[in-house]
Write an enzyme that holds these catalytic residues in place. Structure first.
Site, PDB file in Angstrom:
ATOM      1  N   ASP A  26     -39.966  76.990 -52.228  1.00  0.00           N
ATOM      2  CA  ASP A  26     -40.479  76.309 -51.045  1.00  0.00           C
ATOM      3  C   ASP A  26     -41.210  75.020 -51.404  1.00  0.00           C
ATOM      4  O   ASP A  26     -42.058  74.999 -52.311  1.00  0.00           O
ATOM      5  CB  ASP A  26     -41.438  77.251 -50.294  1.00  0.00           C
ATOM      6  N   GLU A  66     -36.478  73.307 -52.138  1.00  0.00           N
ATOM      7  CA  GLU A  66     -36.710  72.498 -50.941  1.00  0.00           C
ATOM      8  C   GLU A  66     -37.614  71.329 -51.311  1.00  0.00           C
ATOM      9  O   GLU A  66     -38.661  71.510 -51.938  1.00  0.00           O
ATOM     10  CB  GLU A  66     -37.387  73.321 -49.843  1.00  0.00           C
TER      11      GLU A  66
END
Length: 577
Positions: free
Chosen positions: A242, A279
Site C-alpha cells: 500500500d 501502489e
C-alpha cells in the site's frame, strides 16, 4: 527461544496467566526467554512494570488490539493443496475483495462459499484488502496495528489459512494487501517498545516508519519478516504494498529493494514464485525497473492514471484530481501508456509529474475501472454504475479488460452491484470515533457535499450498506452484466494477442468531437462510442469483421462500424472454443 526487540525497556517481563517471568537483555535492544511458549498460550508483555501489552509480532489477538496475544504454531496449519502453482502473472485477472463486506457473515470461512462464483467468472488472482488486526470489528483494514495477526472478527489465523488453501484448490492465486507506511490511530503499542516510527519524516497519517534512522535495522527486519510470514506461513502468492510513495527511506539500499531481495531468497528456498505489486501515485517506473536499470525490480505497479483518464471521460467529472483528465486524447494515451503524466505539467499538482515508463511491458501495471479507493474515497461510495448508464459502464469494462495491462475488478463490479462501498470504521474510543466522523465529513465540503450528505463512518449502518447483495445475481439486469464480464474475460484469456503486454503494438485512434475511440491490438479491434450521437468509426484496411463481442447497437460496413451512443464492438479472427 522467544525474543522481543524492546530497546526502550529497562526491564521486560512476559505475563502468562498472571505469572510474570523476566526476559534476559541481549545486544541491540533484544530480550530473550530461553524457552518456547506452548501453542494456545495467552500472554502479554510488561515494560518496566507497566500495563500488559500485546507482543509487537503477535500472531493472534483473539480479544482485539488491547487484549493478550495468543501463541500459535503455523506448522499446525493443514494444507490440502500445497503443490499449487499460481497462474502466470502475465495472464492475471485480479479480483479485489474486502472480507467484511464480501459475504453477509463477513468472515474468511464464509468467503470460501463464494469461490465458485470467482472461478466461473474467470479471474485468476484474488486480492484481499488488509487483514492485519485493527481496533474494532469493522474497518477497511488500513488502520492495522498488529501487522502479524489476522483480524479476529474475520476468524483468525487458521480460518485465513483455510481460505488461502481453498482458493488454491479452486485454481486461484491469492494476494494480500499490506500496509507498511503507517499505523492505525488506536491500539498502536509499537512505539512503546522501540523507534518503529520517527518524526524525521512525516506522512498524511503522521510520523513515518523508521526505515533509515537510528534503530532502523530492526524496524526493516520487522517489516521484511512480516512480508515473509504471509508468503511462507500462510502461503499467499504475492503482496500488494500500500502507498509506497509514503514510505520514506534515504538509505543507500531502499527497503523495497531489500524486500525484493529477501523474497527472491524465499523463492529459492521454497521453489515458489511470489508477486510484489506496489501502489504509488508518483508515476515513477523505478519501483518496477530491473536492478540493472537502477530499479527495485518489483513485479507490477498499481497505477491509477488509466482509471482517472477513463473515469473522467465516462462521467464528465472534473473535481479534485479528475481536473487533470477528461479528454479523449488522454484516454488514447492511457491505452498505450499507463502514465498519462510522464513528466508533463499537472494542473492539479501545479508542477511537472511522473516519468516515462519506457521499455516496460503492460503486465508491469495493474489498472482498474473500479477499486476500493476510487469507490470508497467518494463521499457516498458510489460505484460507476450509479454514476453512468449500464451501457456506458460496459464500455469502460471492455477498455480495461482488453487493455495491455493487468486488469483488476472490485467485488461486485462484475454484476453491476447496487451496493456502495463506503468508508467505515468502528473505533471503540468515542472521542476518536467522533473525530474520524467530523474529519470525513469536512473532507468533502470542497466538493459541494453538506455535512448531512456524507455518511458517518462510525455508524454500523454505513458498513451494512456496503455489503454485497448476492441475491442480485437472480435479477436479469445484473445477470446480463455478469454475462458481459464473463464474455470479456473469456475473450482475453482465449486470444493470445489480448494476453500480450506489448504496449508498442497498441494502435489508437480517436475523434475528440465525435467522442469515439478505436484501439487496435494486432488483429483485434475495440471500437467504442461515448458520444451522444451515432458515430462512424473507420476500420483499418484488412481488419477482421468477425464480431467477438458487442454491447449496444452496432453495424459493420466495408470500411467502418456504425455505433450508437454508449456502444462497443470487438472485432477479430474467430477463436476455437
Amino acid at each position: 527461544m522467544y525474543r522481543v526487540w524492546a530497546p526502550a525497556a529497562r526491564q521486560l517481563h512476559i505475563d502468562t496467566g498472571g505469572v510474570q517471568t523476566p526476559l534476559a537483555p541481549c545486544e541491540h535492544g533484544w530480550w530473550r526467554l530461553d524457552r518456547e511458549l506452548p501453542p494456545g498460550a495467552d500472554y502479554a508483555l510488561r515494560i518496566d512494570g507497566g500495563q500488559p501489552l500485546p507482543d509487537p509480532a503477535s500472531r493472534w489477538q483473539p480479544a482485539g488490539v488491547n487484549g493478550p496475544s495468543r501463541w500459535i504454531d503455523p506448522q499446525h496449519f493443514v494444507w490440502r493443496h500445497a503443490d499449487f502453482t499460481p497462474p502466470d502473472w502475465r495472464d492475471a485477472i485480479v479480483y479485489e475483495l474486502h472480507i467484511g463486506t464480501f459475504t453477509p457473515q463477513g468472515t474468511f470461512d464464509s468467503a470460501i462459499e463464494r469461490l465458485d462464483h470467482l472461478t466461473a467468472l474467470g479471474v485468476t488472482h484474488v486480492e484481499l484488502m488488509p487483514v492485519a488486526e485493527w481496533d474494532g470489528p469493522r474497518g477497511w483494514g488500513y488502520d492495522g496495528v498488529d501487522w502479524y495477526a489476522p483480524h479476529h472478527a474475520y476468524g483468525g489465523p487458521e480460518a485465513l489459512a483455510r481460505l488461502v488453501d481453498a482458493c488454491h484448490g479452486c485454481g486461484l492465486a491469492v494476494l494480500l494487501d499490506v500496509v507498511y507506511n503507517h499505523l492505525g490511530p488506536s491500539g498502536a503499542y509499537l512505539p512503546r517498545f522501540g523507534p518503529y516510527f520517527s518524526d524525521r519524516h512525516h506522512t498524511a497519517w503522521g510520523a513515518a516508519a523508521n526505515y533509515d534512522g537510528p534503530g532502523s535495522d530492526e524496524v526493516r527486519e520487522f517489516v521484511i519478516q512480516n512480508a515473509l510470514l504471509w508468503l511462507r506461513d500462510y502461503r499467499f502468492d504475492g503482496l500488494r504494498l500500500d502507498a509506497v510513495h509514503a514510505i520514506v527511506d534515504t538509505s543507500a539500499r531502499h527497503i523495497l529493494e531489500e524486500l525484493r531481495d529477501r523474497v527472491d531468497e524465499l523463492e529459492q528456498q521454497t521453489g515458489r514464485r511470489f508477486v510484489l505489486v506496489a501502489e504509488s501515485d508518483l508515476n515513477d517506473p523505478r519501483i518496477i525497473q530491473t536492478r540493472e536499470h537502477g530499479g527495485y525490480a518489483l513485479d507490477a505497479h498499481w497505477a491509477d492514471d488509466v482509471h482517472h483518464a477513463l473515469h473522467a471521460v465516462l462521467t464528465g467529472e472534473h473535481a479534485g484530481y479528475y481536473g487533470d483528465f477528461g479528454s479523449f486524447a488522454q484516454l488514447a494515451d492511457a491505452m498505450r501508456s499507463p502514465y498519462t503524466y510522464a513528466g508533463g505539467y499537472s494542473p492539479f499538482r501545479d508542477r511537472r509529474h511522473g516519468r516515462a515508463p519506457d521499455g516496460l511491458a503492460g503486465e508491469k501495471f495493474v489498472v482498474a475501472l473500479q477499486n476500493h479507493d476510487q469507490i470508497g474515497n467518494r463521499a457516498q461510495g458510489d460505484r460507476i454504475t450509479s454514476l453512468v448508464s449500464t451501457d456506458r459502464a460496459r464500455v469502460g469494462a471492455a477498455l480495461i479488460l482488453l487493455s495491455p495491462y493487468i486488469p483488476l475488478l472490485f467485488q461486485g463490479e462484475e454484476w453491476g452491484a447496487s451496493t456502495p462501498f463506503e468508508y467505515f470504521t468502528s473505533f471503540p474510543d468515542r472521542n476518536l470515533g467522533e473525530a474520524v466522523s467530523r474529519g470525513r465529513r469536512n473532507e468533502f465540503k470542497e466538493f459541494g457535499w453538506t455535512f448531512d450528505q456524507v455518511p458517518d463512518p462510525q455508524d454500523p449502518a454505513t458498513f451494512e450498506r456496503s455489503k454485497l447483495r448476492w441475491e442480485e445475481l437472480d435479477q436479469p439486469a445484473h445477470r446480463d452484466m455478469l454475462d458481459w464480464y464473463q464474455q470479456l474475460i473469456r475473450l482475453r484469456r482465449a486470444h493470445p494477442v489480448l494476453r500480450d503486454g506489448e504496449r508498442d503494438a497498441v494502435q489508437v485512434a480517436y475523434d475528440e468531437a465525435a467522442c469515439w475511440l478505436r484501439v487496435e491490438r494486432g488483429p483485434v479491434t475495440i471500437a467504442c462510442n461515448l458520444g451522444k450521437a451515432t458515430a462512424d468509426v473507420p476500420t483499418s484496411a484488412g481488419q477482421s469483421t468477425n464480431v467477438l463481442a458487442a454491447s449496444g447497437h452496432c453495424q459493420i460496413t466495408a470500411d467502418a462500424v456504425h455505433l450508437a451512443p454508449d456502444s462497443v464492438i470487438i472485432l477479430g479472427p474467430a477463436l476455437d472454443h
